[in-house]
Structure formats: structure tokens, C-alpha cells
Design a protein around this motif. Structure first.
Motif, mmCIF file in Angstrom:
data_model
loop_
_atom_site.group_PDB
_atom_site.id
_atom_site.type_symbol
_atom_site.label_atom_id
_atom_site.label_comp_id
_atom_site.label_asym_id
_atom_site.label_seq_id
_atom_site.Cartn_x
_atom_site.Cartn_y
_atom_site.Cartn_z
ATOM 1 N N CYS A 1 41.576 40.956 39.896
ATOM 2 C CA CYS A 1 40.257 41.290 40.255
ATOM 3 C C CYS A 1 40.474 40.946 42.030
ATOM 4 N N VAL A 2 41.954 39.890 42.279
ATOM 5 C CA VAL A 2 41.787 39.597 43.600
ATOM 6 C C VAL A 2 42.239 41.340 44.294
ATOM 7 N N ALA A 3 43.094 41.898 43.258
ATOM 8 C CA ALA A 3 43.872 43.540 44.191
ATOM 9 C C ALA A 3 42.622 44.034 43.986
ATOM 10 N N GLY B 1 39.905 43.491 44.841
ATOM 11 C CA GLY B 1 38.638 43.057 46.617
ATOM 12 C C GLY B 1 39.579 43.383 47.766
ATOM 13 N N ILE B 2 40.984 43.271 47.662
ATOM 14 C CA ILE B 2 42.232 43.573 48.544
ATOM 15 C C ILE B 2 41.710 45.554 47.924
ATOM 16 N N ARG C 1 39.551 47.483 47.550
ATOM 17 C CA ARG C 1 38.181 48.239 47.865
ATOM 18 C C ARG C 1 38.664 47.924 49.958
ATOM 19 N N CYS C 2 39.032 46.884 50.206
ATOM 20 C CA CYS C 2 38.717 46.771 51.433
ATOM 21 C C CYS C 2 40.187 47.446 52.156
ATOM 22 N N GLU D 1 40.466 41.051 32.292
ATOM 23 C CA GLU D 1 39.839 41.581 33.727
ATOM 24 C C GLU D 1 40.733 43.152 33.321
ATOM 25 N N PHE E 1 30.427 41.380 45.270
ATOM 26 C CA PHE E 1 30.785 41.837 43.812
ATOM 27 C C PHE E 1 29.937 40.884 43.416
ATOM 28 N N VAL F 1 30.649 46.229 43.923
ATOM 29 C CA VAL F 1 31.615 46.130 42.401
ATOM 30 C C VAL F 1 30.344 45.940 41.010
ATOM 31 N N LEU G 1 33.416 35.558 37.263
ATOM 32 C CA LEU G 1 34.755 34.907 37.301
ATOM 33 C C LEU G 1 35.645 36.089 38.308
ATOM 34 N N ALA G 2 35.236 37.115 37.394
ATOM 35 C CA ALA G 2 35.939 38.782 38.430
ATOM 36 C C ALA G 2 35.036 38.896 39.472
ATOM 37 N N ASN H 1 36.811 36.262 42.089
ATOM 38 C CA ASN H 1 38.514 37.148 42.074
ATOM 39 C C ASN H 1 38.434 37.200 43.097
ATOM 40 N N MET H 2 36.978 38.709 42.701
ATOM 41 C CA MET H 2 37.131 40.439 44.252
ATOM 42 C C MET H 2 36.677 39.839 45.446
ATOM 43 N N ILE I 1 38.247 36.973 46.900
ATOM 44 C CA ILE I 1 38.525 36.301 46.893
ATOM 45 C C ILE I 1 39.675 37.356 47.982
ATOM 46 N N GLY I 2 40.314 38.209 46.837
ATOM 47 C CA GLY I 2 41.134 39.859 47.227
ATOM 48 C C GLY I 2 40.422 40.150 49.295
ATOM 49 N N ALA I 3 38.856 40.140 48.530
ATOM 50 C CA ALA I 3 38.736 40.909 49.990
ATOM 51 C C ALA I 3 39.009 40.266 51.070
#
Lengths: 69, 255, 360
Positions: B79-81, B83-84, B86-87, B109, C25, C51, C57-58, C61-62, C64-66
């Protein structure tokens, strides 16, 4: 003819390199390293090393720093 | 004149400065991290890579690879990946996870990331237990395997059957590449590099999700010597979690 | 720009887009699903990221990534969905990752119901996540304020590198009223000094929530708490209404604040000296300011749509300067201006009687 450069203080003595070496040129050292492990030791008196790098490939600690052929 | 045929990869410099890996003797993580470092050097993408450190022994990746790193809570690396990526679509995004993380607490996930076809690469180290917490049973633990939570061996009627991550991920339409390899001998370690390389390439070409499951030894929690551990992978684990490429959309293209 | 009739949830979504939100997200949940719907209809068209995640949860955490890349990222959810986000919110605070979380409260505990509630004050302020951390929490009472605070949420998240929660009640999300979309009024801080990305001309960075070496975690916690002191100093916001001569002061947040204001007006019409103190930032909570108010009044009546959650912060701010009473409804029940007025009458008499008897 080949040779390896082994970082004895990074070696943790798992001896997977001994298992991997086709020429049986690696053995357990009788002297412990800085961390208290008995590291692997490379001896090649008869210039048998072929530089195949299998020892380096199998080493989980990247303790075999360089391989020359 | 002698020629240099192997050199510790540049991307591992951080590990070298820190005095080497801090994994247990014979742990499979070292070979996998070294292989990743070699490929980052070969593709020359170290400075463009953002890696996700997950929970478990895999988190130590952050100490050894000289990369921008984001941390993720248990199971949420992809999920963190997402977000990263996509940006920052031009960065190479890598998650490094264990089986307890990617296949147990975070399998939902993992699957959804695969179904979305995110352009990221997941390297999942499968040692068939929760290594960092002391060797408890995970989703991938084999039937009969003794762990600290299955002291009489895993029984299907009590804790079900092992999960085969690479095969399931291969079923998802967004997956470009899914394979299982092992850190057990020279042949398999060569295959490991080839496989991870492929998983990197599908991201670099923007084809979809790349997933590599790596069977790796956990001698400490298996109560084995490092040599016995690699034999265990060869003789036992491979029969339960078979090696192979389960999906490769680049193959289909070339046929 | 002219005023227009707009629904609360849509107003928040539009304000987020105006504020430069680059990615959303989310996962649907009543009563805030319109936010995700609006984002889904507009962000991709603008070349931004949308998204639908597999879970809350997802989603978080997305975010967080962004957030680690310095992007303005947002998610929205409601009570039980926000409950699922707690581990990530705690991690964001210690890793100093920005992000905006819109929480449109519904009835709880559990799945509860979909009626308006303020049952998640503790969830937002006292944390369901582990360890020492604080979210910046903004509480709008009107659709206009929801727009303004959405702008501010994005600004504060980047300025302080901390998650910011916009805490609204279901009714604010669902109500329509006239409001105006001004320009995003803030100048965004530079993120290039900490955000992840390409590391060609700098050292590699990490943004993690794991601090294993001895003393490292405590040092990091001390650092973020110094930041929280700064936030308290710079960002505390509240509304005061008719406090100058008030013998009885109402405290309320969010939409209850506006209902209470109607009750204050009603009381003033019949000559009762009643005022209102409404915190706009719930963290930072206007402690000192409320204490000053308490010193100059005879009684505080705290009003909430729960069993008394902000009450603990009100009491700790008042710190014995005057008595504090509580009146609230829970589980989706509402307070009307008449309910509050009746309670004011009951308490006001007591103040007068006590005064006559020389108690106060």
C-alpha cells in the motif's frame, strides 16, 4: 588461476562457501575473528582456484569481497 | 593478467560501512539483498529507487541498502508502495517483505496490489515461519513442520494448509511476472538473480506487478546448521513450495 | 466568488481539490461516501491520483506512501473505518509523514448506526494507535468552515509534517447550505529537504517508524513533542460568543456549537447571561483560553453528542475555576436548541439560588 579476497571479520562461519567450492580450497579457520566466529579461510598452495565465484555467490554475508580469475 | 570477475556491489556500501549484515549465520536474507544490490548497480537505478521496509527481519534491508526508504506497518508495504509509485511514477519502487508480512498479515494487500497491476516489485522472502519473533508458524508453514506455535507439527485440521503465494499472485490479471526461486545452491542463486532481474524489468517497462517469492533458510529457528538449512530447502520445502515461473507476460508476447 | 448551495461532503472534496490535493485513497462508508465519489469523478480527469483501496487500512497506508514523497494526500472515512487506520496514524506521527484524514462521524460503538454523532472525539484526540503521538484535529461547525478548515488541514499537514484530521459529524457531511470557495490562501512549505524521491545529489533518506538503537525512540518522541508545543503556541483556534458578561458558558465543538449558539440567542432574548466557547482546533485544545473564561463565569455546561468525551479536556482546562456540568446525547440522538435552552433554564436557576444563599 584465480583468487578471492575474503573479509574475515564479516564472516559468520556458516561455511556455505566450503560446501560451494568445487576445488575444496576453503576451510574453517582455527583462529576466531573479531566477533568470535571461526571464519572460513582460503588457501590455494597449488594455484587450483578457477575464479568461479561460487563461494561469493553462496556467501550470505557478502564476506567474499572480490574474486579474480 | 588477472581480471576481476566478482565484486561486492556498490549499493551494499552502507552494509560494509556498518560492519556487514546483522542477520544470523547462514540466513538467506544476505544473498537476496546482495543480489538486489547487484541488480540495482547493473540497471544503474540505485539513486532512483525508493524501497519499502516491512516488518520482520526484512526491515534490516533499510540498514544495508543505500536507498531512500519508507517504513510500513505489518503487511502494508505494497500500500505504501502504491502511494509512492502513483506520486513518483518515474522512481523504481521495491517492497522487501517476509512471508509473515506479505503472505500472512498482508496477503490481502498483496493480492489487491497485484490485481491493480501496480508498477512495483515485491521480493517476498519465504522461510516458512515468523523469523524475527522467534519462529512461530506463518501462513506458509508446511504441514508437519515444527515451529514454536506448532510444537507437534502443523496439522491441517488445526491450522489449515500452507499458502502458496507465488501461484495465487500469478492468478491476478494485473500481475506481469510471478515466480518462486530458492537460496540453496549456486544453480538456484543464479536463477534467483535472473528471476529478480525479470521482475525489475517488468516494472521498468511499465508492464505490471512483479512478484518474486524466495525460499530462504532460517537456520536459527529451524534449529539447523546453515548447511542443513539449505539441504532442507532442496529436499523438503521445494516439494511443498515448488520452484518455477508461474506467470510471465513477456513470454506470451514473444511466442 | 459568489456563495452557492453546497453539501458538506462535496464541499470538503472540492476544497481538497482547490487546496492542491494530488491524490485521494479511500474506501466507501456512510455518511461520507460522496467525498470518494466526487474525487473519483474529478481527480483522474485532472491528471491526479484516485485509488479505491481494498480497505481503510490500505487507504491510509497509501496516504503514507504518497506523504513520504511530499505530495498532498488525503483519505476520508467514518468512525469504524477510522478505527482501522489507527496503527498507521501513530506511525505517521513518529515518522513525520504528512497527510489529511477526513473523519465524518457516525453512531458507535461497533458498526453503530449512520446517524450523526460525536462519539469519536476520543478516537481522534486520545488515539487508538500505540505510543505517544498527537493528530492535529480541526472541527468545523458549518459548511463554510469545513471548506476553510480543509484548506488549513493541507497546509498544517505539510507545515508540521504531521497527519491532520478534519473531524466532522455526519450531519455536516450531509447538510446543504450556502458557502463560498475562496482561493487556497496558504503558501506551501518546501518539501525537498525531507521527501523521498531521487537521491542523485544527496544522501539517501529514510522515513520509518522503527527506532531500535537505545535512546533513539525517546529522542524522536521528544522532537515531535517539541513540535506539538509549537503547534499549540501557533495554531490554537476557537470561537467566543457573548462571553463578556456570561454567568453560564456553554462549551461545544463542531455542529453542536452552532446548535448551542441558537440556544444562547434564545436565552439572551429572555435576559439570561449565557455565552458560548467553541474550540475549532481540538488539538491543540484552547486550554489557557478556556481557563480564563472559566475564571470569569459561574458555571460551564459542556454539550456533546456522546457520553462526555471533550468533557475531560474541558475539566482539565477549567481546573476547578468553576463547576462544570455535562449534557449530551449518544448513539445518534440529537440536541435541539430547545433541549439546550431547557437545560440552561434549569442550571441558571441553580446559579441564582446558590448566589442568593451565598454559596457561589
Amino acid at each position: 588461476m584465480g583468487r578471492i579476497v575474503l573479509d574475515r571479520d564479516v564472516c559468520k562461519g556458516c561455511y556455505l562457501c566450503i560446501k560451494a567450492c568445487p576445488k575444496a580450497l576453503l576451510k574453517k579457520s582455527s583462529k576466531p575473528n573479531n566477533h568470535g566466529f571461526f571464519p572460513a579461510e582460503f588457501t590455494d598452495d597449488k594455484n587450483e582456484c578457477i575464479g568461479c565465484a561460487q563461494c561469493a555467490m553462496n556467501c550470505p554475508d557478502a564476506a567474499i569481497r572480490e574474486v579474480y580469475r | 593478467m588477472e581480471t576481476l570477475v566478482y565484486k561486492r556491489p556498490e549499493s551494499l556500501l552502507k552494509a560494509e560501512k556498518g560492519g556487514g549484515f546483522t542477520f544470523c549465520p547462514g540466513c538467506g536474507h544476505g544473498v537476496i539483498l546482495r543480489t538486489i544490490a547487484e541488480l540495482l548497480d547493473e540497471f544503474n537505478i540505485q539513486k532512483d529507487t525508493i524501497a519499502i521496509a516491512s516488518v520482520g527481519c526484512s526491515v534490516f534491508m533499510e540498514r544495508f541498502l543505500d536507498l531512500d526508504v519508507a517504513g510500513a506497518s505489518h503487511g502494508r508495504s505494497t500500500c505504501v508502495a502504491t502511494g509512492i509509485k502513483r506520486c513518483k511514477p518515474n522512481n523504481f519502487v521495491l517492497t522487501y517483505q517476509g512471508d509473515g508480512d506479505a503472505a500472512t498479515i498482508g496477503f490481502n494487500e498483496t493480492i489487491h496490489t497485484a490485481c491493480r497491476g501496480e508498477h512495483i516489485t515485491t521480493i517476498m522472502i519465504n522461510n516458512t515461519n515468523f523469523g524475527m519473533t522467534g519462529g512461530q508458524a506463518s501462513a506458509t508453514t508446511m504441514l508437519g513442520q515444527v515451529t514454536t506455535t506448532t510444537p507437534y507439527g502443523r496439522k491441517a485440521e488445526e491450522t489449515g494448509y500452507p499458502l502458496h503465494a507465488a501461484e495465487i499472485v500469478a492468478q491476478c490479471e494485473g500481475t506481469a511476472y510471478s515466480a518462486r526461486v530458492a537460496v540453496s545452491d549456486t544453480k538456484n542463486i543464479r536463477a534467483l538473480k535472473k528471476t529478480i532481474k525479470k521482475a525489475f524489468e517488468v516494472q521498468l517497462k511499465g508492464l505490471g506487478y512483479g512478484f518474486v517469492e524466495v525460499l530462504a533458510g532460517c537456520p536459527t529457528n529451524w534449529h539447523m546448521t546453515p548447511t542443513e538449512a539449505v539441504e532442507q530447502i532442496e529436499n523438503v520445502i521445494k516439494t511443498v513450495h515448488p520452484l518455477g515461473v508461474f506467470k510471465d507476460i513477456t513470454e506470451k508476447e514473444s511466442v | 466568488m459568489a456563495k452557492e448551495l453546497v453539501k458538506g461532503n462535496i464541499a470538503i472534496a472540492r476544497a481538497a481539490i482547490n487546496a492542491g490535493c494530488q491524490c485521494y485513497f479511500g474506501y466507501p462508508i456512510t455518511p461520507q461516501s460522496e467525498i470518494g465519489e466526487y474525487m473519483g469523478a474529478h481527480l483522474p480527469q485532472m491528471g491526479r491520483v484516485f485509488v479505491t483501496a481494498e480497505s481503510e487500512l490500505a487507504s491510509i497506508n497509501m496516504v503514507i506512501g504518497a506523504g513520504t514523497t511530499g505530495a498532498k494526500a488525503m483519505t476520508s472515512s467514518s468512525s469504524c473505518g477510522i478505527a482501522l487506520m489507527q496503527e498507521a496514524l501513530s506511525a505517521m506521527c513518529i515518522a513525520e509523514v504528512p497527510g489529511v484524514i477526513v473523519s465524518v462521524m457516525r453512531g458507535g460503538p461497533g458498526l453503530g448506526n449512520i446517524a450523526p454523532s460525536q462519539g469519536d472525539y476520543f478516537q481522534a484526540l486520545k488515539g487508538g494507535g500505540n505510543g505517544d503521538y498527537k493528530l492535529i484535529v480541526l472541527s468545523p461547525s458549518t459548511v463554510q468552515e469545513a471548506i476553510d478548515l480543509t484548506y488549513r488541514a493541507f497546509y498544517l499537514a505539510l507545515k508540521y509534517r504531521n497527519p491532520v484530521m478534519l473531524l466532522a459529524e455526519g450531519m455536516l457531511g450531509q447538510m446543504m447550505e450556502p458557502a463560498e470557495f475562496g482561493e487556497y490562501p496558504y503558501k506551501d512549505p518546501d518539501v525537498t529537504q525531507w521527501a523521498l524521491g531521487c537521491s542523485h545529489n544527496r544522501e539517501a533518506r529514510n522515513l520509518v517508524s522503527l527506532y531500535m538503537p537505545e535512546g533513539a525512540l525517546e529522542a524522536k518522541i521528544n522532537k515531535i513533542f517539541e513540535k506539538y508545543e509549537l503547534i499549540t503556541k501557533n495554531e490554537t483556534t476557537y470561537e467566543e460568543y457573548m462571553l463578556d458578561d456570561a454567568k453560564l458558558v456553554l462549551t461545544a465543538f463542531g455542529t453542536v456549537g452552532r446548535i448551542a449558539k441558537a440556544a444562547v440567542n434564545k436565552a439572551r432574548e429572555v435576559g439570561m447571561k449565557v455565552g458560548l466557547f467553541r474550540p475549532v482546533t481540538l488539538f491543540p485544545f484552547p486550554d489557557k483560553e478556556l481557563h480564563e473564561v472559566a475564571k470569569n463565569t459561574d458555571l460551564i455546561l459542556d454539550l456533546e453528542l456522546n457520553k462526555g468525551q471533550m468533557l475531560s479536556d474541558v475539566r482539565s482546562a477549567v481546573f476547578g475555576a468553576c463547576p462544570v456540568e455535562f449534557y449530551g446525547r449518544s448513539g445518534g440522538g440529537l440536541l435541539s436548541p430547545d433541549d439546550i435552552f431547557a437545560k440552561i433554564q434549569e442550571l441558571y436557576e441553580k446559579i441564582d439560588n446558590k448566589k442568593a444563599a451565598g454559596v457561589v
